[in-house]
Design a protein around this motif. Structure first.
Motif, mmCIF file in Angstrom:
data_model
loop_
_atom_site.group_PDB
_atom_site.id
_atom_site.type_symbol
_atom_site.label_atom_id
_atom_site.label_comp_id
_atom_site.label_asym_id
_atom_site.label_seq_id
_atom_site.Cartn_x
_atom_site.Cartn_y
_atom_site.Cartn_z
ATOM 1 N N VAL A 103 0.863 -1.336 0.013
ATOM 2 C CA VAL A 103 -0.074 -0.161 0.129
ATOM 3 C C VAL A 103 0.772 1.126 -0.021
ATOM 4 O O VAL A 103 0.644 2.131 -0.765
ATOM 5 C CB VAL A 103 -0.996 0.032 1.361
ATOM 6 N N SER A 107 0.491 3.221 -3.416
ATOM 7 C CA SER A 107 -0.361 4.498 -3.391
ATOM 8 C C SER A 107 0.666 5.666 -3.683
ATOM 9 O O SER A 107 0.045 6.627 -4.355
ATOM 10 C CB SER A 107 -0.811 4.541 -2.022
ATOM 11 N N ALA A 149 -8.819 9.648 2.593
ATOM 12 C CA ALA A 149 -8.820 8.343 2.357
ATOM 13 C C ALA A 149 -9.824 7.421 2.885
ATOM 14 O O ALA A 149 -10.272 6.348 2.327
ATOM 15 C CB ALA A 149 -7.312 7.678 2.921
ATOM 16 N N VAL A 153 -12.474 4.843 0.932
ATOM 17 C CA VAL A 153 -12.530 3.523 1.224
ATOM 18 C C VAL A 153 -13.815 3.242 1.714
ATOM 19 O O VAL A 153 -14.360 2.136 1.444
ATOM 20 C CB VAL A 153 -11.361 3.279 2.638
ATOM 21 N N GLY A 158 -13.303 -2.091 1.720
ATOM 22 C CA GLY A 158 -12.024 -2.153 2.209
ATOM 23 C C GLY A 158 -11.322 -3.381 1.577
ATOM 24 O O GLY A 158 -11.305 -4.421 2.129
ATOM 25 N N ASN A 162 -8.551 -0.919 -3.285
ATOM 26 C CA ASN A 162 -9.204 0.536 -2.822
ATOM 27 C C ASN A 162 -8.657 1.196 -2.198
ATOM 28 O O ASN A 162 -8.483 2.515 -1.825
ATOM 29 C CB ASN A 162 -10.559 0.095 -2.398
ATOM 30 N N GLU A 163 -7.573 0.607 -1.123
ATOM 31 C CA GLU A 163 -6.700 1.280 -0.213
ATOM 32 C C GLU A 163 -5.629 2.200 -0.945
ATOM 33 O O GLU A 163 -5.267 3.145 -0.581
ATOM 34 C CB GLU A 163 -6.134 0.438 0.725
ATOM 35 N N ILE A 167 -5.611 6.083 -0.918
ATOM 36 C CA ILE A 167 -4.501 6.864 -0.360
ATOM 37 C C ILE A 167 -3.524 7.733 -1.474
ATOM 38 O O ILE A 167 -3.021 8.761 -1.070
ATOM 39 C CB ILE A 167 -3.422 5.831 0.273
ATOM 40 N N GLU A 233 -2.245 3.837 6.004
ATOM 41 C CA GLU A 233 -2.836 2.314 5.841
ATOM 42 C C GLU A 233 -2.908 1.904 7.309
ATOM 43 O O GLU A 233 -4.217 1.264 7.572
ATOM 44 C CB GLU A 233 -2.110 1.507 5.074
ATOM 45 N N LEU A 236 -6.362 3.632 8.685
ATOM 46 C CA LEU A 236 -7.431 2.692 8.176
ATOM 47 C C LEU A 236 -7.884 1.431 8.540
ATOM 48 O O LEU A 236 -9.028 1.322 8.988
ATOM 49 C CB LEU A 236 -7.332 2.705 6.539
ATOM 50 N N SER A 237 -6.715 0.599 8.711
ATOM 51 C CA SER A 237 -6.984 -0.767 9.453
ATOM 52 C C SER A 237 -7.324 -0.810 10.678
ATOM 53 O O SER A 237 -8.066 -1.723 11.162
ATOM 54 C CB SER A 237 -5.690 -1.492 8.943
ATOM 55 N N GLY A 242 -9.826 -1.155 6.590
ATOM 56 C CA GLY A 242 -8.523 -1.460 5.608
ATOM 57 C C GLY A 242 -8.890 -2.965 5.173
ATOM 58 O O GLY A 242 -9.863 -3.549 5.011
#
Length: 300
Positions: A103, A107, A149, A153, A158, A162-163, A167, A233, A236-237, A242
């Motif tokens: 990622v 990204s 982001a 997402v 997720g 897409n991540e 980003i 990332e 998001l996770s 994520g």
């Protein structure tokens, strides 16, 4: 009869050559040691992610009912301990490096490829083209990187692709603004005016002169944005947006371990250290590229 007097070396006050050499070596060591450490760390993480199937001692999704929430070294085969499902933390961190680095790198490449041409176009052409591009970049920059982001997402879902898209789009306005500012400076140089006087069109000027002369600064900033992408990332996770479980990433390892942080802090500690080391490594690599590519620093 001439009178001679022997002059001692100490009377001259001239520093010895060996002392200057030692000072020079000490200064070079202080400058290049952190950079060398960062490069080694970044390369090691990339190799670790690429060779995860060979390096990871166990499967990242394998559950061991006899080793639930065991601390580091409590069970021989689990060097960094286990999580609430009995999964090996070391194996999950090694496999999680794949997601985080994929990622982070992809990204930034996406944001670079999208933002740099737009920024150079805006800075070179000016006028209505510049106004339209920069107002669009300003609209995107009104949102913090993580928030933008997160919105993308949430709308797309997720997944890994897409991540990367989310980003990359969130980082694009940063590349647009930097490329535009560099293009505004470069387009006023004498060699640009000479190229135009010889009949070079706008596209040729941008491709042959503006972009190559702006590349070193863009590469340095892109390297620093890899660290930003890795943090985004992980954020998001951590928020559950994520890569969906059970696929490991450093952010969802942090998220899964937060409810056990008081009794089992190793789950979040080791994944947090992995994120910190990755960010530090790519920041040091960015400093190294700046020293190597910036012509103003080559003589220092």
């Amino acid at each position: 009869m001439a009178i001679s007097r022997r002059v001692e070396s100490l009377d001259l006050g001239v520093p010895l050559g060996g002392e200057d050499t030692r000072r020079s070596r000490s200064g070079q060591l202080r400058r290049w040691l952190p950079i060398g450490i960062g490069i080694v760390m970044a390369v090691a993480m990339i190799v670790l992610a690429a060779a995860a199937p060979l390096i990871a001692p166990l499967s990242p999704s394998a559950q061991y009912s006899d080793a639930v929430l065991k601390g580091p070294g409590a069970v021989e085969r689990h060097l960094l301990g286990t999580d609430e499902f009995g999964r090996d933390i070391l194996s999950r961190i090694i496999w999680g490096a794949r997601v985080s680095l994929q990622v982070g790198l992809a990204s930034v490449v996406w944001g670079f490829l999208l933002g740099v041409p737009l920024g150079i176009l805006a800075g070179t052409l000016g006028g209505a083209v510049e106004t339209g591009i920069m107002r669009g970049a300003d609209m995107l920059m009104a949102f913090p990187t993580l928030l933008l982001a997160l919105i993308i997402v949430t709308a797309l879902g997720g997944t890994l692709v897409n991540e990367i898209l989310a980003i990359g789009i969130a980082l694009t306005p940063n590349f647009v603004r930097l490329a535009r500012s560099l293009a505004l400076t470069i387009r006023e140089q004498d060699y640009i005016m000479a190229a135009r006087a010889l009949g070079s069109g706008q596209l040729r000027v941008m491709a042959r002169h503006v972009f190559p002369n702006a590349l070193y600064a863009l590469v340095v900033v892109a390297t620093l944005y890899i660290a930003t992408a890795i943090r985004t990332e992980a954020g998001l996770s951590f928020l559950g947006l994520g890569i969906p479980p059970p696929t490991p990433s450093w952010g969802n390892i942090l998220s899964e371990g937060r409810q056990y942080i008081k009794c089992c802090p190793w789950i979040t500690t080791f994944s947090g250290l992995a994120i910190m080391l990755a960010v530090l490594a790519f920041n040091l690599v960015g400093d190294a590229l700046r020293d190597l590519l910036d012509p103003r620093l080559r003589g220092e």
